[in-house]
Design a protein around this motif. Structure first.
Motif, short mmCIF file in Angstrom:
data_model
loop_
_atom_site.label_atom_id
_atom_site.label_comp_id
_atom_site.label_asym_id
_atom_site.label_seq_id
_atom_site.Cartn_x
_atom_site.Cartn_y
_atom_site.Cartn_z
N GLU A 20 0.84 -1.21 0.00
CA GLU A 20 0.00 0.00 0.00
C GLU A 20 0.88 1.25 0.00
OE1 GLU A 20 -3.42 2.12 -0.28
OE2 GLU A 20 -3.29 -0.07 -0.30
N LEU A 23 2.23 1.73 -3.49
CA LEU A 23 1.24 2.30 -4.41
C LEU A 23 1.02 3.79 -4.15
CD1 LEU A 23 -1.39 -0.58 -4.59
CD2 LEU A 23 0.27 0.11 -6.34
N LEU A 24 1.01 4.18 -2.88
CA LEU A 24 0.85 5.60 -2.55
C LEU A 24 2.05 6.41 -3.06
CD1 LEU A 24 -0.58 5.38 1.08
CD2 LEU A 24 -1.77 6.17 -0.97
N ARG A 26 3.96 5.63 -5.60
CA ARG A 26 3.87 5.70 -7.06
C ARG A 26 2.88 6.78 -7.49
NH1 ARG A 26 3.80 -0.37 -9.57
NH2 ARG A 26 6.01 -0.41 -10.05
N HIS A 27 1.74 6.84 -6.79
CA HIS A 27 0.74 7.87 -7.11
C HIS A 27 1.32 9.27 -6.89
CE1 HIS A 27 -3.15 9.76 -7.58
NE2 HIS A 27 -2.98 10.36 -6.41
N GLN A 28 2.03 9.46 -5.78
CA GLN A 28 2.64 10.75 -5.50
C GLN A 28 3.71 11.08 -6.52
OE1 GLN A 28 1.60 12.90 -3.09
NE2 GLN A 28 2.98 14.35 -4.09
N VAL A 30 3.67 10.22 -9.69
CA VAL A 30 2.97 10.67 -10.90
C VAL A 30 2.50 12.11 -10.73
CG1 VAL A 30 0.88 10.31 -12.28
CG2 VAL A 30 2.29 8.37 -11.64
N GLU A 31 1.96 12.45 -9.56
CA GLU A 31 1.49 13.82 -9.32
C GLU A 31 2.66 14.82 -9.35
OE1 GLU A 31 -1.65 15.01 -9.12
OE2 GLU A 31 -2.16 12.96 -9.70
#
Length: 166
Positions: A20, A23-24, A26-28, A30-31
């Motif tokens: 988890e 994944l967080l 990776r999301h950050q 991308v942002e």
């Protein structure tokens, strides 16, 4: 439950938590990359407006050599910003601040200075997040959850933990 089942359950909970977090991150990542690209576009637009490139503005040494013949009352070194060049740095330009819907009219030099500092911070954050993602992917791979997709030997060569700002 017996001890073996508790151990398996603890391992699964630990693996899920780390996945988890991965994944967080990776999301950050991308942002941050999206914001970094936006800053890069804005800096390019400001450079076009000032008709400069990163290397088109002469260095202070070149300025000294051109102005050495007449010292008079002029300063010895004329400070030239790499982005502003000979552009009027006090000219106001519109800028929208990140995370808000507020437009402000600020001096040209201040606008590109803010963007350049933000770009440097974002570059550092992206590099740090990339390192974190690689480290967590390696950890998960070593536990065997990704063993069929990424071999630990390949992932180990990718892991770098040098997160020092330039």
């Amino acid at each position: 439950m017996d001890d073996n089942m508790k151990q398996i359950q603890e391992n699964l909970v630990e693996m899920e938590t780390e996945a988890e977090n991965l994944l967080l991150a990776r999301h950050q990542l991308v942002e941050n990359d999206r914001m970094r690209n936006g800053n890069r576009e804005a800096l390019t637009a400001l450079r076009k407006r000032a008709r400069t490139t990163k290397t088109s503005v002469p260095s202070p040494f070149e300025s000294i050599m051109k102005e050495i013949e007449g010292l008079g009352t002029r300063p010895l070194v004329k400070e030239l910003c790499a982005t502003c060049g000979n552009h009027d740095s006090t000219e106001n330009t519109w800028m929208m601040f990140p995370g808000t819907d507020v437009f402000a009219r600020i001096p040209f030099h201040a606008a590109h200075s803010i963007l350049e500092k933000d770009q440097t911070r974002l570059d550092f954050d992206v590099n740090k997040l990339q390192s974190y993602v690689k480290e967590k992917s390696f950890w998960i791979s070593e536990k065997g959850a990704l063993a069929d997709k990424i071999s630990p030997g390949v992932l180990r060569s990718l892991v770098t933990l040098t997160d020092k700002p330039k």
